[in-house]
Design a protein around this motif. Structure first.
Motif, mmCIF file in Angstrom:
data_model
loop_
_atom_site.group_PDB
_atom_site.id
_atom_site.type_symbol
_atom_site.label_atom_id
_atom_site.label_comp_id
_atom_site.label_asym_id
_atom_site.label_seq_id
_atom_site.Cartn_x
_atom_site.Cartn_y
_atom_site.Cartn_z
ATOM 1 N N GLN A 180 0.726 -1.227 -0.028
ATOM 2 C CA GLN A 180 -0.152 -0.027 -0.068
ATOM 3 C C GLN A 180 0.921 1.342 0.039
ATOM 4 O O GLN A 180 0.594 2.454 -0.736
ATOM 5 N N ARG A 181 1.659 1.333 0.714
ATOM 6 C CA ARG A 181 2.765 2.425 0.987
ATOM 7 C C ARG A 181 3.466 2.727 -0.399
ATOM 8 O O ARG A 181 3.614 3.928 -1.116
ATOM 9 N N ALA A 183 2.382 1.814 -3.394
ATOM 10 C CA ALA A 183 1.389 2.242 -4.297
ATOM 11 C C ALA A 183 1.034 3.780 -4.356
ATOM 12 O O ALA A 183 0.861 4.749 -5.134
ATOM 13 N N LEU A 184 0.962 4.205 -2.861
ATOM 14 C CA LEU A 184 0.756 5.658 -2.869
ATOM 15 C C LEU A 184 1.901 6.301 -2.879
ATOM 16 O O LEU A 184 1.821 7.595 -3.587
ATOM 17 N N ALA A 185 3.134 5.901 -2.697
ATOM 18 C CA ALA A 185 4.126 6.717 -2.956
ATOM 19 C C ALA A 185 4.611 6.846 -4.720
ATOM 20 O O ALA A 185 4.751 7.949 -4.903
ATOM 21 N N ARG A 186 4.037 5.791 -5.344
ATOM 22 C CA ARG A 186 4.153 5.905 -6.766
ATOM 23 C C ARG A 186 2.981 6.957 -7.369
ATOM 24 O O ARG A 186 3.347 7.660 -8.288
ATOM 25 N N THR A 187 1.754 6.978 -6.774
ATOM 26 C CA THR A 187 0.968 7.700 -7.156
ATOM 27 C C THR A 187 1.508 9.401 -6.769
ATOM 28 O O THR A 187 1.347 10.195 -7.835
ATOM 29 N N LEU A 188 1.984 9.621 -5.706
ATOM 30 C CA LEU A 188 2.535 11.101 -5.188
ATOM 31 C C LEU A 188 3.706 11.299 -6.349
ATOM 32 O O LEU A 188 3.731 12.506 -6.696
ATOM 33 N N ARG A 191 2.419 12.462 -9.527
ATOM 34 C CA ARG A 191 1.665 13.639 -9.531
ATOM 35 C C ARG A 191 2.872 14.939 -9.270
ATOM 36 O O ARG A 191 2.713 15.901 -10.208
ATOM 37 N N LEU A 213 9.236 7.220 -3.041
ATOM 38 C CA LEU A 213 8.856 6.278 -3.876
ATOM 39 C C LEU A 213 9.680 5.082 -4.000
ATOM 40 O O LEU A 213 9.527 3.721 -3.515
ATOM 41 N N ALA A 216 9.685 3.420 -0.427
ATOM 42 C CA ALA A 216 8.490 2.491 -0.575
ATOM 43 C C ALA A 216 8.684 1.171 -1.261
ATOM 44 O O ALA A 216 8.397 0.017 -0.662
#
Length: 431
Positions: A180-181, A183-188, A191, A213, A216
């Motif tokens: 989960q971490r 996946a969130l780091a890749r999204t940020l 962006r 990222l 993570a």
């Protein structure tokens, strides 16, 4: 009566007696004498007849004794001839060509050849340690299920047992959080990269997102590696279940696990061995080390199994045992049918030298009869047992020093059947 009268009577009686006496002498006495003579003659005749009868009986008895003696002598002669005939037939077996074929008896010829001098050493069949695994759980827990039993064949990856473990539950939770971490780091990161490219945000924000990222992703890989180290698979199966699986094809040779038992990283719950190959191990004394080298051809035989296979020395130890003062050596043997069972005692035969022999026969042609080496020579009627004197031998051929000439046809494979038949014949004759 007066005296005178008595005298006259006496005279008359005397006269009469005299006349009677004369008659007796001439007649009666003669008759009595004749009768006596005849009686004596008759007695003599009877005696002679008795003697003749006795002689006749004696002659008959002598004749009977002679006849019996001659009959006994003839019987002994016949028995002697019969016994001699039996002795002449001793060791012979009458078998037709069809009977020989049906019995599976093969023929061979005595011939000259090479006989190897063998070094025979005792050995033992053991597990191939390169293909034997001690299965232990990688986590502590309680046994929930066992799917295999002792002596069962298993395939690589097959489920052996299931263990409920808190450590597995925690590790799976850590892996899920790492994913989960990441996946969130890749999204940020994506962006911030877009904003930086559009010159909306500062480059520092972009660099920080990229670093987050990377961290993570490192955490995710670390969690995955921990899961692989614990369960052998990075795929989460859910819950706190840990699965023990077979590392390769083999057999369960030891099992130390039960339902509800608490196990940990030090518990040896299964031992699996691949019995497709086994080791024949043996000790080599210091004086024989020069004769036993890696790559040396050997014959491994097991008297209990009545079988023999060829192999080569795969390993000779560099150190001598403290108790045996010998080096450990081994031969790797294929075991496709599982006949070579670990723990079986075997004999290791190693050829050390060779010599030429004038007469040799196959090893299976030699049978022991009355504690003497014996071969069965092919005859027109069947076979004749022949005692021989043997010399050097190896696993294939035996040197015959005496009792057999080159070119003689003998029974080879199946000669033990002839030995059995000969034994039956001897037993029947003794009865």
């Amino acid at each position: 009566m007066s005296k005178k009268h008595k005298t006259k009577v006496a005279a008359v009686v005397a006269l009469m007696l005299g006349l009677g006496l004369s008659a007796g002498i001439d007649g009666t006495f003669s008759s009595n004498a004749v009768h006596a003579e005849e009686h004596g003659h008759d007695a003599d005749s009877q005696a002679e007849e008795g003697h003749e009868h006795s002689d006749s009986g004696h002659d008959k008895a002598s004749k009977r004794k002679k006849d019996d003696s001659e009959s006994h002598s003839d019987k002994e002669h016949d028995e002697a001839e019969e016994h001699g005939h039996e002795e002449h037939k001793e060791g012979e077996l009458e078998l037709s060509a069809e009977q020989i074929k049906t019995a599976g008896i093969t023929l061979a010829q005595a011939k000259s050849g090479v006989v190897n001098s063998l070094l025979e050493l005792p050995g033992e069949i053991t597990f191939d340690e390169d293909r034997t695994a001690h299965i232990v759980p990688r986590v502590a827990g309680v046994v929930e299920a066992i799917t295999v039993g002792l002596g069962q064949h298993v395939k690589k990856g097959q489920l052996l047992a299931t263990i409920s473990s808190q450590q597995i539950s925690e590790q799976r939770s850590e892996l899920a959080a790492a994913k989960q971490r990441a996946a969130l780091a890749r999204t940020l990161f994506e962006r911030e990269r877009t904003l930086w490219q559009d010159k909306i945000s500062a480059e520092q924000d972009y660099l920080e997102a990229r670093q987050a990222l990377q961290e993570a992703e490192i955490s995710l890989k670390n969690a995955q590696q921990k899961m692989v180290a614990l369960s052998g698979s990075s795929k989460p199966t859910g819950g706190n279940r840990y699965e023990l699986r077979a590392p390769f094809d083999g057999m369960i040779i030891e099992k130390h696990i039960a339902l509800g038992e608490v196990v940990n990283e030090n518990s040896n719950v299964f031992i699996i061995s691949d019995l497709a190959k086994v080791w024949a191990t043996f000790n080599v004394s210091a004086k024989d080390l020069a004769k036993v080298t890696v790559g040396k051809a050997v014959e491994v035989s097991a008297p209990e199994l009545e079988t023999q296979v060829s192999g080569v020395v795969a390993y000779v130890g560099s150190l001598l045992g403290e108790q045996t003062r010998a080096a450990m050596a081994r031969v790797t043997l294929p075991n496709p049918e599982g006949a070579w069972r670990p723990g079986l005692f075997v004999t290791i035969k190693i050829a050390t030298s060779s010599q030429r022999a004038a007469v040799t026969v196959p090893a299976q042609a030699i049978q022991t009869i009355e504690n003497k080496p014996t071969v069965f020579i092919r005859t027109a009627e069947g076979f004749q047992a022949q005692s021989v004197k043997v010399g050097a031998r190896d696993g294939q051929v035996v040197e015959v020093v005496q009792g057999l000439t080159e070119g003689t046809q003998i029974a080879a494979e199946g000669s033990f059947i002839l030995k059995s038949e000969l034994g039956k014949g001897s037993a029947e004759h003794s009865h």
